[in-house]
Design a protein around this motif. Structure first.
Motif, mmCIF file in Angstrom:
data_model
loop_
_atom_site.group_PDB
_atom_site.id
_atom_site.type_symbol
_atom_site.label_atom_id
_atom_site.label_comp_id
_atom_site.label_asym_id
_atom_site.label_seq_id
_atom_site.Cartn_x
_atom_site.Cartn_y
_atom_site.Cartn_z
ATOM 1 N N VAL A 1 0.852 -1.186 0.000
ATOM 2 C CA VAL A 1 0.000 0.000 0.000
ATOM 3 C C VAL A 1 0.891 1.241 0.000
ATOM 4 O O VAL A 1 1.940 1.256 0.641
ATOM 5 C CB VAL A 1 -0.915 0.014 1.245
ATOM 6 N N VAL A 2 0.458 2.260 -0.733
ATOM 7 C CA VAL A 2 1.139 3.554 -0.725
ATOM 8 C C VAL A 2 0.128 4.585 -0.244
ATOM 9 O O VAL A 2 -1.018 4.598 -0.708
ATOM 10 C CB VAL A 2 1.659 3.928 -2.130
ATOM 11 N N GLU A 3 0.543 5.440 0.687
ATOM 12 C CA GLU A 3 -0.351 6.475 1.182
ATOM 13 C C GLU A 3 0.320 7.831 1.109
ATOM 14 O O GLU A 3 1.552 7.918 1.026
ATOM 15 C CB GLU A 3 -0.787 6.185 2.621
ATOM 16 N N GLY A 4 -0.489 8.877 1.126
ATOM 17 C CA GLY A 4 0.056 10.226 1.115
ATOM 18 C C GLY A 4 -1.033 11.274 1.117
ATOM 19 O O GLY A 4 -2.222 10.966 1.182
ATOM 20 N N MET A 5 -0.602 12.523 1.018
ATOM 21 C CA MET A 5 -1.509 13.674 1.030
ATOM 22 C C MET A 5 -1.226 14.547 -0.183
ATOM 23 O O MET A 5 -0.088 14.627 -0.646
ATOM 24 C CB MET A 5 -1.295 14.518 2.287
ATOM 25 N N VAL A 6 -2.279 15.226 -0.656
ATOM 26 C CA VAL A 6 -2.149 16.184 -1.753
ATOM 27 C C VAL A 6 -2.749 17.510 -1.283
ATOM 28 O O VAL A 6 -3.868 17.547 -0.759
ATOM 29 C CB VAL A 6 -2.853 15.692 -3.035
ATOM 30 N N TYR A 7 -1.989 18.582 -1.492
ATOM 31 C CA TYR A 7 -2.379 19.915 -1.011
ATOM 32 C C TYR A 7 -2.418 20.933 -2.146
ATOM 33 O O TYR A 7 -1.838 20.732 -3.202
ATOM 34 C CB TYR A 7 -1.361 20.416 0.023
ATOM 35 N N GLY B 1 8.303 12.180 -9.734
ATOM 36 C CA GLY B 1 8.006 10.967 -8.986
ATOM 37 C C GLY B 1 8.544 11.009 -7.570
ATOM 38 O O GLY B 1 9.746 10.927 -7.355
ATOM 39 N N ALA B 2 7.642 11.169 -6.623
ATOM 40 C CA ALA B 2 8.021 11.198 -5.208
ATOM 41 C C ALA B 2 8.459 9.803 -4.782
ATOM 42 O O ALA B 2 7.737 8.832 -4.993
ATOM 43 C CB ALA B 2 6.846 11.667 -4.357
ATOM 44 N N PRO B 3 9.638 9.693 -4.183
ATOM 45 C CA PRO B 3 10.087 8.372 -3.708
ATOM 46 C C PRO B 3 9.268 7.938 -2.494
ATOM 47 O O PRO B 3 8.643 8.756 -1.821
ATOM 48 C CB PRO B 3 11.552 8.615 -3.329
ATOM 49 N N LEU B 4 9.277 6.649 -2.245
ATOM 50 C CA LEU B 4 8.549 6.107 -1.100
ATOM 51 C C LEU B 4 9.495 5.929 0.075
ATOM 52 O O LEU B 4 10.697 5.800 -0.091
ATOM 53 C CB LEU B 4 7.941 4.750 -1.461
ATOM 54 N N ARG B 5 8.905 5.906 1.251
ATOM 55 C CA ARG B 5 9.674 5.610 2.465
ATOM 56 C C ARG B 5 8.840 4.665 3.335
ATOM 57 O O ARG B 5 7.607 4.648 3.249
ATOM 58 C CB ARG B 5 10.037 6.887 3.211
ATOM 59 N N PHE B 6 9.534 3.894 4.148
ATOM 60 C CA PHE B 6 8.857 2.961 5.049
ATOM 61 C C PHE B 6 8.890 3.551 6.446
ATOM 62 O O PHE B 6 9.949 3.876 6.965
ATOM 63 C CB PHE B 6 9.541 1.590 5.024
ATOM 64 N N GLU B 7 7.720 3.716 7.044
ATOM 65 C CA GLU B 7 7.609 4.337 8.362
ATOM 66 C C GLU B 7 7.119 3.341 9.416
ATOM 67 O O GLU B 7 6.438 3.713 10.357
ATOM 68 C CB GLU B 7 6.678 5.546 8.284
ATOM 69 N N ASN B 8 7.440 2.079 9.222
ATOM 70 C CA ASN B 8 7.064 1.002 10.150
ATOM 71 C C ASN B 8 5.557 0.880 10.349
ATOM 72 O O ASN B 8 5.088 0.620 11.453
ATOM 73 C CB ASN B 8 7.756 1.175 11.514
ATOM 74 N N LYS B 9 4.787 1.068 9.279
ATOM 75 C CA LYS B 9 3.337 0.896 9.354
ATOM 76 C C LYS B 9 2.967 -0.409 8.663
ATOM 77 O O LYS B 9 3.213 -0.564 7.470
ATOM 78 C CB LYS B 9 2.612 2.056 8.681
ATOM 79 N N VAL B 10 2.397 -1.320 9.443
ATOM 80 C CA VAL B 10 1.950 -2.600 8.910
ATOM 81 C C VAL B 10 0.614 -2.927 9.559
ATOM 82 O O VAL B 10 0.483 -2.844 10.774
ATOM 83 C CB VAL B 10 2.974 -3.723 9.212
ATOM 84 N N HIS C 1 -4.945 -13.696 8.564
ATOM 85 C CA HIS C 1 -4.547 -14.208 7.257
ATOM 86 C C HIS C 1 -4.229 -13.070 6.286
ATOM 87 O O HIS C 1 -4.292 -13.253 5.077
ATOM 88 C CB HIS C 1 -5.643 -15.090 6.660
ATOM 89 N N TYR C 2 -3.921 -11.890 6.828
ATOM 90 C CA TYR C 2 -3.718 -10.720 5.971
ATOM 91 C C TYR C 2 -2.649 -9.823 6.572
ATOM 92 O O TYR C 2 -2.540 -9.685 7.785
ATOM 93 C CB TYR C 2 -5.029 -9.939 5.841
ATOM 94 N N GLU C 3 -1.884 -9.199 5.682
ATOM 95 C CA GLU C 3 -0.896 -8.215 6.119
ATOM 96 C C GLU C 3 -0.783 -7.159 5.018
ATOM 97 O O GLU C 3 -0.739 -7.484 3.846
ATOM 98 C CB GLU C 3 0.449 -8.905 6.344
ATOM 99 N N ALA C 4 -0.779 -5.900 5.414
ATOM 100 C CA ALA C 4 -0.587 -4.795 4.474
ATOM 101 C C ALA C 4 0.632 -4.005 4.921
ATOM 102 O O ALA C 4 0.669 -3.480 6.029
ATOM 103 C CB ALA C 4 -1.811 -3.893 4.431
ATOM 104 N N VAL C 5 1.627 -3.947 4.059
ATOM 105 C CA VAL C 5 2.831 -3.170 4.323
ATOM 106 C C VAL C 5 2.599 -1.807 3.676
ATOM 107 O O VAL C 5 2.358 -1.719 2.473
ATOM 108 C CB VAL C 5 4.080 -3.853 3.742
ATOM 109 N N ILE C 6 2.659 -0.739 4.491
ATOM 110 C CA ILE C 6 2.291 0.597 4.019
ATOM 111 C C ILE C 6 3.535 1.458 3.863
ATOM 112 O O ILE C 6 4.316 1.620 4.796
ATOM 113 C CB ILE C 6 1.303 1.255 4.993
#
Length: 179
Positions: A42-48, A141-150, A155-160
């Motif tokens: 999953v990729v998350e973010g904000m647009v302003y 293209g904004a690069p992604l970063r991992f902020e330890n959100k899972v 039976h499911y896992e989402a790495v954000i």
């Protein structure tokens, strides 16, 4: 000798039902097929909408979230071939949650989302704030970063992964006058 054979036969007959019971108990408690855990990316973010006051900078001071803005998530493999592309829309608060359905990695290190995926601005729903800006590399293209959100379930896992906040800017900004 005959009494030893008789003892063996009697013991065998007594133990035989126990063997069937233990086999039946084992079959009932052991799953026949292991349950696979589904893992989503999953990729998350904000647009302003960037304030005119800070146009031309990366500052988001006084910026307002844009509902229904569109961004794209693009992933490329280590050969620079596009392996994933999809557009996503922000919610009423300018937030997007992009679940990358069917995202696949052929090489776990080189094709990893942190290396191969980025987020770009597509369009704004606000007519008065629709020019692209390069805040957090929204143009290229904004690069992604991992902020330890899972998110975890049985039976499911989402790495954000997070993309830095992106911004459109107004087309008409009245210049500030300094008296």
């Amino acid at each position: 000798m005959a009494s030893n054979q008789l003892t063996i036969v009697i013991c065998s007959l007594l133990l035989l039902p126990l063997a069937f019971l233990s086999t039946a108990a084992y079959d009932e408690t052991t799953p026949t097929k292991p349950v696979e855990k589904k893992v989503d990316v999953v990729v998350e973010g904000m647009v302003y909408c960037q304030s005119c006051k800070y146009s031309g900078s990366w500052s988001l001071t006084e910026a307002e979230p844009i509902p229904s803005a569109k961004v794209s998530v693009i992933c490329k493999n280590f050969k620079k071939q596009v392996t994933y592309y999809k557009a996503y829309e922000t919610n009423a608060y300018g937030y997007f949650y992009a679940q990358l359905d069917d995202f696949k990695m052929s090489n776990n290190i080189l094709d990893h989302p942190l290396h191969g995926c980025h987020v770009k601005l597509i369009s704004s729903s606000l007519a008065n704030c629709s020019l692209l800006s390069n805040v957090n590399y929204g143009l290229y293209g904004a690069p992604l970063r991992f902020e330890n959100k899972v998110l975890r379930g049985s039976h499911y896992e989402a790495v954000i992964y997070a993309a830095g906040p992106l911004a459109f800017r107004p087309a008409q900004c009245t210049p500030e006058t300094h008296v």
